[in-house]
Motif scaffolding. Structure first.
Motif, PDB file in Angstrom:
ATOM      1  N   PRO B 190      40.418  27.226  40.978  1.00 26.33           N
ATOM      2  CA  PRO B 190      40.124  27.475  42.388  1.00 26.33           C
ATOM      3  C   PRO B 190      38.994  26.589  42.916  1.00 26.33           C
ATOM      4  O   PRO B 190      38.788  26.520  44.126  1.00 26.33           O
ATOM      5  N   VAL B 191      38.274  25.923  42.028  1.00 27.25           N
ATOM      6  CA  VAL B 191      37.131  25.109  42.473  1.00 27.25           C
ATOM      7  C   VAL B 191      37.612  23.873  43.231  1.00 27.25           C
ATOM      8  O   VAL B 191      37.069  23.515  44.274  1.00 27.25           O
ATOM      9  N   LEU B 192      38.669  23.243  42.704  1.00 27.22           N
ATOM     10  CA  LEU B 192      39.164  22.019  43.336  1.00 27.22           C
ATOM     11  C   LEU B 192      40.478  22.208  44.082  1.00 27.22           C
ATOM     12  O   LEU B 192      40.785  21.452  44.999  1.00 27.22           O
ATOM     13  N   PRO B 194      42.136  25.247  45.665  1.00 23.07           N
ATOM     14  CA  PRO B 194      42.339  26.637  46.094  1.00 23.07           C
ATOM     15  C   PRO B 194      43.733  26.911  46.668  1.00 23.07           C
ATOM     16  O   PRO B 194      44.310  27.969  46.383  1.00 23.07           O
ATOM     17  N   VAL B 217      36.355  29.639  31.180  1.00 24.99           N
ATOM     18  CA  VAL B 217      35.817  28.292  31.333  1.00 24.99           C
ATOM     19  C   VAL B 217      36.573  27.357  30.408  1.00 24.99           C
ATOM     20  O   VAL B 217      36.760  27.686  29.231  1.00 24.99           O
ATOM     21  N   GLY B 223      37.208  21.034  37.472  1.00 27.76           N
ATOM     22  CA  GLY B 223      36.620  22.245  38.045  1.00 27.76           C
ATOM     23  C   GLY B 223      36.064  23.202  37.009  1.00 27.76           C
ATOM     24  O   GLY B 223      35.268  24.069  37.337  1.00 27.76           O
ATOM     25  N   ALA B 224      36.533  23.088  35.761  1.00 32.49           N
ATOM     26  CA  ALA B 224      36.009  23.823  34.592  1.00 32.49           C
ATOM     27  C   ALA B 224      36.228  25.337  34.660  1.00 32.49           C
ATOM     28  O   ALA B 224      36.367  25.994  33.633  1.00 32.49           O
ATOM     29  N   PHE B 225      36.229  25.887  35.850  1.00 29.85           N
ATOM     30  CA  PHE B 225      36.446  27.330  36.005  1.00 29.85           C
ATOM     31  C   PHE B 225      37.946  27.513  36.186  1.00 29.85           C
ATOM     32  O   PHE B 225      38.510  27.082  37.200  1.00 29.85           O
ATOM     33  N   LEU B 257      35.201  42.158  26.626  1.00 32.31           N
ATOM     34  CA  LEU B 257      35.289  41.603  27.986  1.00 32.31           C
ATOM     35  C   LEU B 257      36.708  41.599  28.530  1.00 32.31           C
ATOM     36  O   LEU B 257      36.943  41.130  29.647  1.00 32.31           O
ATOM     37  N   ALA B 260      36.961  42.856  31.876  1.00 33.77           N
ATOM     38  CA  ALA B 260      36.074  42.094  32.775  1.00 33.77           C
ATOM     39  C   ALA B 260      36.684  40.750  33.175  1.00 33.77           C
ATOM     40  O   ALA B 260      36.449  40.269  34.283  1.00 33.77           O
ATOM     41  N   THR B 263      38.170  40.876  36.496  1.00 33.37           N
ATOM     42  CA  THR B 263      37.320  41.112  37.668  1.00 33.37           C
ATOM     43  C   THR B 263      36.873  39.759  38.194  1.00 33.37           C
ATOM     44  O   THR B 263      36.133  39.031  37.541  1.00 33.37           O
ATOM     45  N   LEU B 264      37.334  39.423  39.373  1.00 37.77           N
ATOM     46  CA  LEU B 264      37.174  38.055  39.855  1.00 37.77           C
ATOM     47  C   LEU B 264      35.908  37.896  40.678  1.00 37.77           C
ATOM     48  O   LEU B 264      35.468  38.841  41.346  1.00 37.77           O
ATOM     49  N   PRO B 265      35.330  36.694  40.686  1.00 37.02           N
ATOM     50  CA  PRO B 265      34.226  36.439  41.620  1.00 37.02           C
ATOM     51  C   PRO B 265      34.762  36.514  43.056  1.00 37.02           C
ATOM     52  O   PRO B 265      35.933  36.176  43.300  1.00 37.02           O
ATOM     53  N   PRO B 266      33.927  36.931  43.985  1.00 40.37           N
ATOM     54  CA  PRO B 266      34.397  37.098  45.369  1.00 40.37           C
ATOM     55  C   PRO B 266      35.070  35.854  45.953  1.00 40.37           C
ATOM     56  O   PRO B 266      36.048  35.976  46.679  1.00 40.37           O
ATOM     57  N   PHE B 267      34.581  34.659  45.635  1.00 43.88           N
ATOM     58  CA  PHE B 267      35.203  33.464  46.255  1.00 43.88           C
ATOM     59  C   PHE B 267      36.642  33.297  45.802  1.00 43.88           C
ATOM     60  O   PHE B 267      37.481  32.808  46.548  1.00 43.88           O
TER      61      PHE B 267
END
Lengths: 277, 277
Positions: B190-192, B194, B217, B223-225, B257, B260, B263-267
């Motif tokens: 999603p970093v590069l 979306p 990661v 984007g690594a993520f 985890l 976990a 559970t996604l980061p808000p962005f």
């Protein structure tokens, strides 16, 4: 003409950005500052050819170095940020009901550059709760006390920042904290620098009752998988109850994951907590 | 002479490795295969100048694409891996008590290259539970059924892999699964990208009862993520009880985890689950 800017993340790995516009460069007393615009990562701030931040992914780093210690402490009034002259950490700290934020940045030019070219990052620096000291953080913590939170938002351990990773410095930070104070520091990547991560962990351990690494992704940092480490004098971060929501917006930090951030992948546990036989 | 190998992660971002030894190159029927050794990331496999894996960080990707669906299902006997001719995913799948693993790889040369140059990754491919099909995964899933788990270990959606990201393909995968079957797919960053991540999510949603993205990661990926997405026909992944330990070793995946990871980061939530007004 294609203009590219490369960071040597190690001697053998480079991350390169095509530069849309070279915005600003300056040799300050301490370092070479450059600002340029890219297509995919927005505006980039480099210090001595090392990526400090990009407007695309800075929220990951700044949210994680700030909200994890502040929401663990839960009652911070006086906060010290060492380094972080760009203001990103201060911006996040100010989302909490703190009374005073001291920013200690050795290089005034970094603050000026951020104020001019990174308004969305430096926006908190003019808040009346913020006081900026253009001093060396290593000396500063020896002479200022009573902080609830100290955040070490340093560059990598080369040049003037080396001392910000020493066991003695962490002891001085501990002394600068109030009795239930908490430190959070950026503590590098285990993907490329495992020995460094271990050495930092040991240094923090020697100075605090509780030492708790936690992790996040910062895509434009070397290895991308980043560690932060919390040192706490009397609060056990893992026994804190964390409210599963915040009254402010975040983009990366998720309070539902607060505890999970401290649960490390096995390869990182092996680096910092080797099993004693 | 310094030899460098660069991947254009986008038109405007490059990741470059200094090459210690160029080990092997071959133009196969489908793609250009290259293998080289680096100082910091070990041995690297590139397909058409895109990093498939490095021996330094491949465990992050292969563990996460395998153990998350298998430990969610908890009773998988028959597993299909599409793509992944290097064998890393198969190696992890075989840590579970599965009876049959089918690997569908379009390019036999990838398997041969991995067997020869990546023994620690391809080690499971000779296991008697594994059967390799050198076929197009898109056709294969139309004609083979009854899998408990299907793992889509594809390259990026360019060239022959485009079809592996279509809604029709996900429907065919769903049909190839048993009634309580689960799919897990690598679903990009999603970093590069979306919009791409959103499009893939919508495609999987259209084919499955439960659609659950999860993250990890992968330092050498753009984007690594990174996201993976689980599509499930009848098991609700989030209501499963997960045993907090495994009877095999992992380096990245931590069963504590497991929940976990979903559970996604808000962005990222904002990208895939935009709020409807």
């Amino acid at each position: 003409m294609e203009l590219w800017f490369s960071e040597y993340q190690t001697k053998n790995v480079k991350l390169s950005f095509r530069v849309k516009d070279l915005v600003y460069t300056k040799q300050s007393k301490y370092q070479y500052i450059s600002v340029f615009d890219t297509e995919d990562f927005g505006r980039v701030l480099m210090l001595d050819d090392t990526v400090m931040l990009t407007t695309r992914d800075e929220f990951m780093y700044h949210e994680m170095i700030s909200h994890v210690p502040l929401l663990t402490h839960q009652n911070a009034s006086k906060v010290l940020v060492i380094g972080g002259g760009d203001g990103g950490t201060v911006r996040e700290v100010l989302k909490h009901p703190v009374k005073e934020v001291h920013l200690v940045e050795i290089d005034e030019e970094v603050v000026e550059t951020s104020k001019k070219y990174f308004p969305t990052i430096s926006c908190g620096l003019s808040d009346e709760r913020v006081k900026i000291f253009y001093e060396d953080g290593i000396e500063f913590v020896k002479n200022h006390k009573g902080y609830d939170i100290v955040i070490i938002d340093s560059t990598d351990p080369v040049g003037p920042a080396v001392g910000l990773f020493s066991a003695q410095f962490y002891k001085d930070v501990s002394n600068a904290l109030s009795e239930d104070g908490i430190m959070a520091a950026q503590t590098e990547t285990p993907v490329l620098f495992p020995e460094l991560v271990k050495r930092i962990y040991d240094g923090i351990s020697s100075a605090f009752t509780f030492t708790n690494p936690y992790t996040a992704v910062v895509p434009t940092y070397p290895g991308a998988f980043w560690t932060f480490t919390m040192g706490s004098k009397s609060i056990d971060p893992l026994s804190r109850e964390i409210i599963p929501e915040t009254n402010f917006d975040t983009k990366y930090y998720n309070p539902k994951l607060h505890k999970a951030y401290f649960t490390l992948p096995p390869f990182l546990e092996d680096i910092i907590l080797p099993v004693e036989e």
